[in-house]
Design a protein around this motif. Sequence first.
Motif, PDB file in Angstrom:
ATOM      1  N   ILE A   6       0.867  -1.181   0.000  1.00 61.04           N
ATOM      2  CA  ILE A   6       0.000   0.000   0.000  1.00 61.04           C
ATOM      3  C   ILE A   6       0.903   1.230   0.000  1.00 61.04           C
ATOM      4  N   ARG A   7       0.725   2.112  -0.965  1.00 60.53           N
ATOM      5  CA  ARG A   7       1.640   3.243  -1.191  1.00 60.53           C
ATOM      6  C   ARG A   7       0.888   4.340  -1.925  1.00 60.53           C
ATOM      7  N   PRO A   8       1.461   5.525  -2.044  1.00 60.75           N
ATOM      8  CA  PRO A   8       0.846   6.525  -2.915  1.00 60.75           C
ATOM      9  C   PRO A   8       0.666   5.955  -4.329  1.00 60.75           C
ATOM     10  N   GLY A   9      -0.533   6.072  -4.850  1.00 60.80           N
ATOM     11  CA  GLY A   9      -0.858   5.492  -6.150  1.00 60.80           C
ATOM     12  C   GLY A   9      -1.690   4.229  -6.058  1.00 60.80           C
ATOM     13  N   THR A  10      -1.756   3.601  -4.883  1.00 57.14           N
ATOM     14  CA  THR A  10      -2.604   2.421  -4.703  1.00 57.14           C
ATOM     15  C   THR A  10      -4.063   2.790  -4.951  1.00 57.14           C
ATOM     16  N   ARG A  11      -4.786   1.912  -5.623  1.00 56.28           N
ATOM     17  CA  ARG A  11      -6.200   2.168  -5.920  1.00 56.28           C
ATOM     18  C   ARG A  11      -7.099   1.696  -4.778  1.00 56.28           C
ATOM     19  N   MET A  12      -8.155   2.492  -4.562  1.00 55.90           N
ATOM     20  CA  MET A  12      -9.200   2.140  -3.599  1.00 55.90           C
ATOM     21  C   MET A  12     -10.512   1.942  -4.338  1.00 55.90           C
ATOM     22  N   VAL A  13     -11.236   0.867  -3.988  1.00 56.07           N
ATOM     23  CA  VAL A  13     -12.556   0.609  -4.558  1.00 56.07           C
ATOM     24  C   VAL A  13     -13.514   0.214  -3.446  1.00 56.07           C
ATOM     25  N   ILE A  14     -14.793   0.298  -3.738  1.00 54.66           N
ATOM     26  CA  ILE A  14     -15.799  -0.189  -2.803  1.00 54.66           C
ATOM     27  C   ILE A  14     -15.539  -1.670  -2.560  1.00 54.66           C
ATOM     28  N   SER A  15     -15.670  -2.120  -1.320  1.00 50.14           N
ATOM     29  CA  SER A  15     -15.225  -3.470  -0.981  1.00 50.14           C
ATOM     30  C   SER A  15     -16.187  -4.543  -1.483  1.00 50.14           C
ATOM     31  N   LYS A  16     -15.666  -5.739  -1.624  1.00 53.25           N
ATOM     32  CA  LYS A  16     -16.513  -6.870  -1.984  1.00 53.25           C
ATOM     33  C   LYS A  16     -17.545  -7.146  -0.892  1.00 53.25           C
ATOM     34  N   HIS A  17     -17.230  -6.704   0.318  1.00 52.64           N
ATOM     35  CA  HIS A  17     -18.166  -6.801   1.428  1.00 52.64           C
ATOM     36  C   HIS A  17     -19.489  -6.120   1.102  1.00 52.64           C
ATOM     37  N   ARG A  18     -19.421  -5.066   0.255  1.00 51.42           N
ATOM     38  CA  ARG A  18     -20.624  -4.285  -0.080  1.00 51.42           C
ATOM     39  C   ARG A  18     -20.997  -4.349  -1.557  1.00 51.42           C
ATOM     40  N   LYS A  19     -20.285  -5.133  -2.326  1.00 50.06           N
ATOM     41  CA  LYS A  19     -20.431  -5.072  -3.783  1.00 50.06           C
ATOM     42  C   LYS A  19     -21.462  -6.039  -4.375  1.00 50.06           C
ATOM     43  N   GLN A  20     -21.854  -7.057  -3.647  1.00 53.03           N
ATOM     44  CA  GLN A  20     -22.735  -8.069  -4.214  1.00 53.03           C
ATOM     45  C   GLN A  20     -24.017  -7.438  -4.764  1.00 53.03           C
ATOM     46  N   PRO A  21     -24.331  -7.642  -6.057  1.00 51.27           N
ATOM     47  CA  PRO A  21     -25.537  -7.052  -6.640  1.00 51.27           C
ATOM     48  C   PRO A  21     -26.818  -7.538  -5.960  1.00 51.27           C
ATOM     49  N   PHE A  22     -27.860  -6.752  -6.135  1.00 55.23           N
ATOM     50  CA  PHE A  22     -29.166  -7.031  -5.538  1.00 55.23           C
ATOM     51  C   PHE A  22     -30.207  -7.089  -6.650  1.00 55.23           C
ATOM     52  N   ARG A  23     -31.073  -8.074  -6.604  1.00 51.23           N
ATOM     53  CA  ARG A  23     -32.160  -8.208  -7.588  1.00 51.23           C
ATOM     54  C   ARG A  23     -33.345  -7.384  -7.093  1.00 51.23           C
TER      55      ARG A  23
END
Length: 355
Positions: free
Chosen positions: A166-183
């Motif tokens: 983890i360093r300057p330039g590392t990408r951050m995204v919404i976690s898989k903890h919250r990513k599961q799609p919903f029908r």
Amino acid sequence: MEELLRPDRLYDLISELVMCHSPSGAEAEIDRYLLAQFANLELEHWQDAAGNIVAKIPGPKNNPASNSAIAITAHKDEIGAIVKSINQYGQIEIGKLDGSFPWVYGEGIVDLLGDRETISAVLSFGSRHISHRSPQKELQTSKALSWDDAWLETKASPQKLAAAGIRPGTRMVISKHRKQPFRLSEDYVASYTLDNKASLAILLTLAEVIGQTNGQPKTDVYLLASANEEVGAIGAMYFSNQRSLDALIALEIIPLSCEYPIEDNDAPVLLSQDAYGVYDENLNRGIAQIAQDHKLALQFAVLNSFGSDGSIAMKFGHVPRAACLGFPTENTHGYEIAHLGAIANCIRLLYAYLK
């Protein structure tokens, strides 16, 4: 063909794609998935120097149109944020990457894609039980939340973060903890990163439909999962500069808003103009005629604050003709909602057009 376009099947495919992280410039996870899918379909495919994943479907060799080629693109990167600095307490300052806003994500778990390990952190805005002596008080009263007001709590030492890469330039995204799609009802899928994972589902299913029906296209077709679209359509610009293309059709989400005459239904949308310029009117007429011939409803729109692989490549003279076809989407660049029927109808329309 219709079996491949069932809402349940499209939802499952979109779910698999969404769960593959792919912030702009750090797209290795989705790359592995797409390469495996194209291999399973036994298509000629490769990854080019710009990071694009390309699959080729050849047209008939004795067809005069075989001297030309068409590209259909769906970008594989998603929005996110980028690490700017790390302090002695393991708190991380982050900056905007692509079209992301912290208030869209809200406080909660995010993933940091380190060089050697993914570390989860909490996107934080500070406590609420405060007075004017705390700088975040104005976020409750008078100021819009920006990335400058947010930080990541890792509860890890700088040494541990460095060991994970983890360093300057590392990408951050919404976690898989919250990513599961919903029908959301029978017809809708709701999820982060439908932009542009749902369009990748169109690309993959189109390839499968063509293979299953032996529906050889009228000309060579490149299915392009393009890299780094959110930061300037870099992948599509590279590819269209390397290949001689007759046309490029970009697959995209299309924003639903009161300022646009777009209905929230199963009809795809064809763009005439966006912030980068006008699309090719003759190409649009051809697509619209195919939709009419096959009794597929089609909507038309002119958008602001929007661009695609098609409009950017055409603006810079990389392709002579471009179009953008998409599906109506709520909450674009946020927790998006799209009609599965519109996604299926994009596939039907493209299949008919290519033949």
